[in-house]
Design an enzyme around this catalytic site. Structure first.
Site, PDB file in Angstrom:
ATOM      1  N   TRP A 102      43.965  23.767  25.057  1.00 48.93           N
ATOM      2  CA  TRP A 102      45.271  24.339  24.694  1.00 48.93           C
ATOM      3  C   TRP A 102      45.789  25.264  25.771  1.00 48.93           C
ATOM      4  O   TRP A 102      46.995  25.308  26.046  1.00 48.93           O
ATOM      5  CB  TRP A 102      45.212  25.012  23.321  1.00 48.93           C
ATOM      6  N   ASP A 172      48.256  32.688  21.796  1.00 47.81           N
ATOM      7  CA  ASP A 172      48.347  31.519  20.916  1.00 47.81           C
ATOM      8  C   ASP A 172      47.269  31.686  19.853  1.00 47.81           C
ATOM      9  O   ASP A 172      46.080  31.546  20.133  1.00 47.81           O
ATOM     10  CB  ASP A 172      48.121  30.239  21.741  1.00 47.81           C
ATOM     11  N   LYS A 196      47.273  24.838  10.657  1.00 52.87           N
ATOM     12  CA  LYS A 196      45.846  25.141  10.692  1.00 52.87           C
ATOM     13  C   LYS A 196      45.493  26.089   9.552  1.00 52.87           C
ATOM     14  O   LYS A 196      44.770  25.717   8.641  1.00 52.87           O
ATOM     15  CB  LYS A 196      45.451  25.774  12.037  1.00 52.87           C
TER      16      LYS A 196
HETATM   17  C1  LIG Z   1      47.047  22.769  17.161  1.00 51.61           C
HETATM   18  C2  LIG Z   1      47.220  23.731  18.278  1.00 51.61           C
HETATM   19  C3  LIG Z   1      48.331  23.699  19.125  1.00 51.61           C
HETATM   20  C4  LIG Z   1      49.422  22.645  19.009  1.00 51.61           C
HETATM   21  O1  LIG Z   1      50.063  22.743  17.802  1.00 51.61           O
HETATM   22  P1  LIG Z   1      51.288  21.796  17.429  1.00 51.61           P
HETATM   23  O2  LIG Z   1      51.869  22.521  16.267  1.00 51.61           O
HETATM   24  O3  LIG Z   1      50.740  20.458  17.113  1.00 51.61           O
HETATM   25  O4  LIG Z   1      52.217  21.754  18.596  1.00 51.61           O
HETATM   26  C5  LIG Z   1      48.441  24.656  20.114  1.00 51.61           C
HETATM   27  N1  LIG Z   1      47.492  25.597  20.278  1.00 51.61           N
HETATM   28  C6  LIG Z   1      46.397  25.649  19.498  1.00 51.61           C
HETATM   29  C7  LIG Z   1      45.388  26.724  19.725  1.00 51.61           C
HETATM   30  C8  LIG Z   1      46.223  24.723  18.475  1.00 51.61           C
HETATM   31  O5  LIG Z   1      45.147  24.778  17.687  1.00 51.61           O
END
Ligand SMILES: *Cc1c(COP(=O)(O)O)cnc(C)c1O
Length: 360
Positions: A102, A172, A196
């Site tokens: 990521w 993030d 998530k």
């Molecule tokens: C799932 C995830 C993303 C991407 O998320 P989307 O909503 O599918 O764009 C980005 N960063 C992390 C840490 C993730 O777990």
């Protein structure tokens, strides 16, 4: 009702209580005669739902008053572009910590808008650890420092909030938000895709210090300007109303359960069950450095990868699914967000021991 133990990394399991409440309220929300899906986003019913969701999130996370909370779309992936577009603020470069898949995506996207300085990378050891803060090669003039608080794929989590001094810190938190208390005031901006640990896919939450907003790079689309979104209470266009409603139900449930300190207590207990089992095993391995082992996403490998399929089949037969590791790393991964009950983790741990005994 037969509910399965779903170890998916995302979209992930949601609390049964929330699904049941949503079902009960589906055709007629609180005598409005409508489903939340059918409401005007500018009507008083929906406005109250969104305002309450924001207030509950502020209370849960202790979000200071000078921070804006935004309910956006486009996933966490769109934030990889929105962060540099909004936060470069005329500066030439930004600092990025590379801890996994990521981070790499965020780094690549930011490079379209400015210079990216990778302050440290864990790629040398297959993204199995977090490089020590003392070794980060930070640029004092960087527009911001960017970290991925929890690498969902690698299962690597940053537990201490880095001290970046006057340089704004961006994180993030897609797969760790709401799993434990954090000091929001130490961050300039936090973002998280909802699917998530918050609610259904389609909603992205951004928490940002207000004074940093409003200095976008030329050509930034209106929809991608945090300041415009903030000035319009995330209603510049139609927000993802049902996803916001569902997230609001999750926030209420977490408050009722004792808040994020209680979530952390339970999440630590859950993670400990699995890590203890992995550590005691000579058949299963955890690839991540102990101090960076994620509380939410737990990758593990089998000593005999040729048994991977059999392991997954046996798990499914016992009511446990989505344990296959990400296609980029292989092996297994158990995602155990807030909605995964302790019994699910215990069951998986029992299965690991049983599998080792009979197949190793
Ligand atoms: C799932 C995830 C993303 C991407 O998320 P989307 O909503 O599918 O764009 C980005 N960063 C992390 C840490 C993730 O777990």
């Amino acid at each position: 009702m037969d509910r399965i133990f779903n170890f998916s990394a995302g979209p992930a399991a949601l609390p049964l209580e929330v699904l049941q409440q949503a079902r009960a309220e589906m055709p007629n929300w609180r005598d409005s005669g409508m489903s939340v899906m059918e409401m005007s986003h500018r009507g008083k019913e929906y406005m109250s739902i969104q305002a309450e969701a924001e207030a509950d999130l502020r209370e849960l996370m202790g979000i200071p008053a000078d921070y804006k909370v935004l309910f956006l779309q486009g996933g966490a992936s769109l934030q990889f572009a929105m962060v540099p577009m909004n936060l470069l603020r005329g500066k030439a470069s930004a600092d990025y910590l590379n801890t996994g898949e990521w981070s790499k995506k965020a780094i690549k996207e930011a490079g379209k808008y400015g210079k990216v300085n990778v302050i440290a990378s864990a790629e040398d050891r297959n993204f199995s650890y977090v490089p020590a803060e003392a070794q980060w090669k930070r640029d004092p003039d960087a527009a911001y420092v960017y970290i991925t608080q929890n690498e969902t794929i690698g299962g690597v989590e940053i537990f201490d909030t880095p001290d970046t001094g006057k340089t704004p810190l961006v994180s993030d938190m897609s797969s760790t938000i709401l799993s434990r208390p954090i000091d929001v005031s130490r961050y300039a901006l936090i973002f998280a895709g909802a699917q998530k640990n918050i609610g259904p896919a389609g909603l992205t939450i951004v928490i940002a210090r207000e004074e940093l907003l409003g200095q976008t790079v030329a050509g930034t689309p209106t929809m991608m300007d945090y300041k415009i979104q903030a000035d319009n209470d995330s209603m510049y266009n139609t927000p993802p109303t049902y996803a916001v409603y569902m997230a609001g139900l999750v926030f209420k449930l977490l408050k009722a359960k004792g808040g994020l300190a209680e979530m952390e207590r339970v999440n630590r207990a859950k993670a400990k069950i699995l890590y203890d089992t992995l550590d005691a095993s000579s058949f299963f391995d955890s690839p991540v450095a102990k101090e960076n082992r994620s509380l939410m996403n737990i990758p593990f490998t089998l000593k005999k990868p040729e048994l991977d399929e059999e392991f997954l089949k046996g798990a499914k037969a016992r009511g446990m699914i989505q344990l296959k590791g990400h296609r980029s790393v292989g092996g297994m991964r158990a995602s155990i967000y807030n909605a995964m009950p302790l019994e699910g983790v215990q069951k998986l741990s029992d299965y690991l021991r049983e599998f080792e005994k009979t197949k190793a």
